[in-house]
Design an enzyme around this catalytic site. Structure first.
Site: not given
Length: 583
Positions: A251-252, A289, A317
């Site tokens: 899910l963006d 996300e 990251h």
């Protein structure tokens, strides 16, 4: 078509008059009290057939596509085409799914993954993915957008599959083939905005509301008539999972969903998907996300959360990127100490209520490490955003040596989280992944290019090196070159990924979901990082000098390359090298 309604019924409360054009014939429609319109006369039987159709709103003479269109063969501005999911003969009756816990995700963009840029061509590379331990293939958005190529986040027809990739049947073949090979499929979906070209939804009804986020107008999830808009989103979720047999959704940017309703859309989504999963007797996964660093998204509903399965953690990251590259511009600044990586690996987030210099405020919430399994956080060392949203869209393979690339892979695949790889990273692909569009409207193309330059100002990147998203070469440069795999550093790094895949299958410590089983050290002077996982010790030398470390070790299980050795309890690591040793 909405479940339980006719194939040409449509929700259009803003229309005073509505006609449907079917196969060249125009049929008047009648409005119900709920804002749904139904053809006033008999329409063709479209079961198993492909019929073009569209809607004339009020006195317009140009038909608009169906808001729930399954196909847009001539583009998002043209007529819709019916598609009957029942006509496809699936071969995955024995498929029982893939749970996220213990799995490896592989993110790819269909248009640039292969020279052909199609689902069928991507399916031809499935054996390659199996060799590097992939369990779930995550496709960047495939819904219909204006133009020929795009990242996919400019989609406007959420129910239609982009024809250039192979359309609905190509998508079904891809999912079917993945299941036959033992791989699940995760589909990236965007519910926080619609693209800038071809969005006719506001002509039908109040799909949008006042206000905007970074990418466009807000979707109406909590205003008048929002129940139908929410149903529109939830039916789209069900379409992927039911009609296309997909195993999960990414899910963006859920932080951009504006929803003050009594039950957040994400929780409502989790409830429906959990029920569907129970019925289908296979895992169905929802991954958010989010840049909120708030595990409320993934806490079970009975513990006050939304009940999603997992969420991205960008902090991993950022900490790893800084440790490898030394970049500290923009949002990387807070991650400069090597201890940031240690904190992320032990506690899940770096920003867990700490000051964020990039945001200019305190950010995030702590993870309940005793209660939450670490696999609920999805991490990577590269992804489409972190590469494509750099000024040049450059991968860090340009700047890092083989040992460093091996360390990136090692820490991603041997850490406590759910690892996600980005297409091509496993062989140090030389191609960048740049932001590309193909808007037919010149003014939209210009606005997109100018917007990209503004986005990079805060990161301090040179705007003169930003490629034009509209230039065809920007897209062409981003295509993977599969001939690279056979030679040089590409072949050597690929073997590193294969070795790590084998190790992940052999050692249960590497899929242990307990945060409490992870302990890290970070030496700021030598730049040596260690991560203890049960009987395994993962060591990375981020420094520029060779080091010798006394270790309680019984064997060398993995090395990033030449020069790594273990003898008489001493681990030798060249500069930038890494290793996994056992007690």
């Amino acid at each position: 078509m909405k479940p339980g309604r006719g194939p040409f019924d449509v929700w259009a409360p803003r229309a005073d008059r509505l006609r449907v054009v079917i196969g060249g014939e125009t049929v008047e429609m009648t409005r119900g009290a709920d804002g749904w319109w139904t053809p006033a006369e008999p329409t063709p039987d479209v079961a198993g057939a492909a019929v073009d159709y569209g809607y004339l709103i009020d006195d317009e003479d140009t038909p608009r596509p169906d808001p729930r269109s399954r196909r847009q063969p001539a583009g998002v501005h043209q007529l819709s085409r019916t598609d009957d999911p029942a006509t496809y003969r699936w071969n995955d009756a024995g498929w029982t799914g893939r749970q996220l816990a213990g799995s490896v995700i592989y993110e790819l963009h269909v248009g640039t993954f292969t020279p052909e840029g199609t689902f069928d061509a991507a399916l031809g590379r499935i054996d390659h993915l199996r060799e590097i331990g992939v369990d779930l293939v995550e496709l960047m958005p495939v819904n219909a957008f204006n133009g020929t190529h795009n990242w996919g986040y400019d989609g406007v027809a959420w129910f239609a599959v982009h024809e250039g990739y192979g359309g609905p049947d190509g998508y079904r073949r891809f999912v079917d083939g993945c299941h036959a090979a033992g791989l699940g499929v995760i589909q990236d979906v965007v519910y926080n905005h619609l693209g800038p070209s071809g969005n006719y939804l506001p002509e039908f009804g109040p799909y949008l509301k006042d206000g905007a986020n970074t990418w466009g107008d807000l979707v109406n999830l909590d205003g008048p008539d929002s129940d139908e808009v929410r149903r529109y989103v939830l039916d789209n979720v069900r379409m992927w999972l039911e009609d296309y047999h997909v195993d999960g959704l990414r899910l963006d940017a859920v932080h951009a969903l504006s929803d003050s309703g009594h039950q957040h859309l994400l929780e409502e989504m989790a409830v429906e998907v959990a029920a569907l999963s129970a019925y289908q007797r296979r895992p169905l996964t929802l991954i958010a996300e989010s840049d909120l660093n708030d595990t409320r998204l993934v806490r079970p509903r009975e513990a006050g959360g939304y009940g999603l399965d997992a969420q991205w953690s960008d902090d991993f990251h950022h900490a790893l990127h800084v440790a490898l590259t030394g970049e500290t511009a923009g949002y990387y600044a807070d991650f400069e100490p090597l201890s940031a990586l240690a904190k992320v690996c032990e506690q899940g987030f770096f920003h867990d209520g700490t000051w964020s210099s990039f945001r200019g405020r305190y950010h995030g919430f702590p993870v309940d490490r005793r209660a939450m399994p670490a696999w609920r956080l999805v991490v990577c060392n590269q992804n489409h955003d972190q590469i494509g949203n750099r000024a040049r869209g450059d991968r860090f393979t340009e700047a890092l040596d083989e040992h460093q690339l091996g360390c990136a892979a090692m820490l991603t695949l041997c850490g406590p989280f759910t690892p996600m790889l980005f297409m091509g990273e496993e062989w140090a692909a030389s191609s960048p992944f740049q932001f590309f569009t193909s808007h037919p409207e010149p003014e939209l193309g210009t606005a997109t290019a100018e917007g990209r330059i503004r986005e990079f100002e805060q990161m301090g990147w040179d705007p003169d090196v930003v490629p034009d998203p509209q230039h065809p070469e920007t897209y062409q440069r981003s295509n993977l070159d599969w001939t690279e795999l056979a030679s040089g550093r590409h072949a050597r790094l690929l073997e590193v990924y294969r070795a790590l895949a084998r190790l992940r299958r052999e050692r249960p410590e590497l899929t242990d979901p307990s945060f409490l089983s992870v302990s890290c050290t970070a030496d700021e002077d030598s730049r040596v990082f260690t991560m203890r996982r049960g009987d395994l010790l993962v060591v990375a030398n981020f420094g520029d000098a060779d080091v010798e470390l006394p270790v309680e070790a019984g064997g060398l299980l993995f090395a990033t390359g030449e020069g790594v050795g273990l003898e008489a309890g001493t681990l030798t690591l060249p500069a930038h090298a890494g290793a996994v040793v056992s007690r």
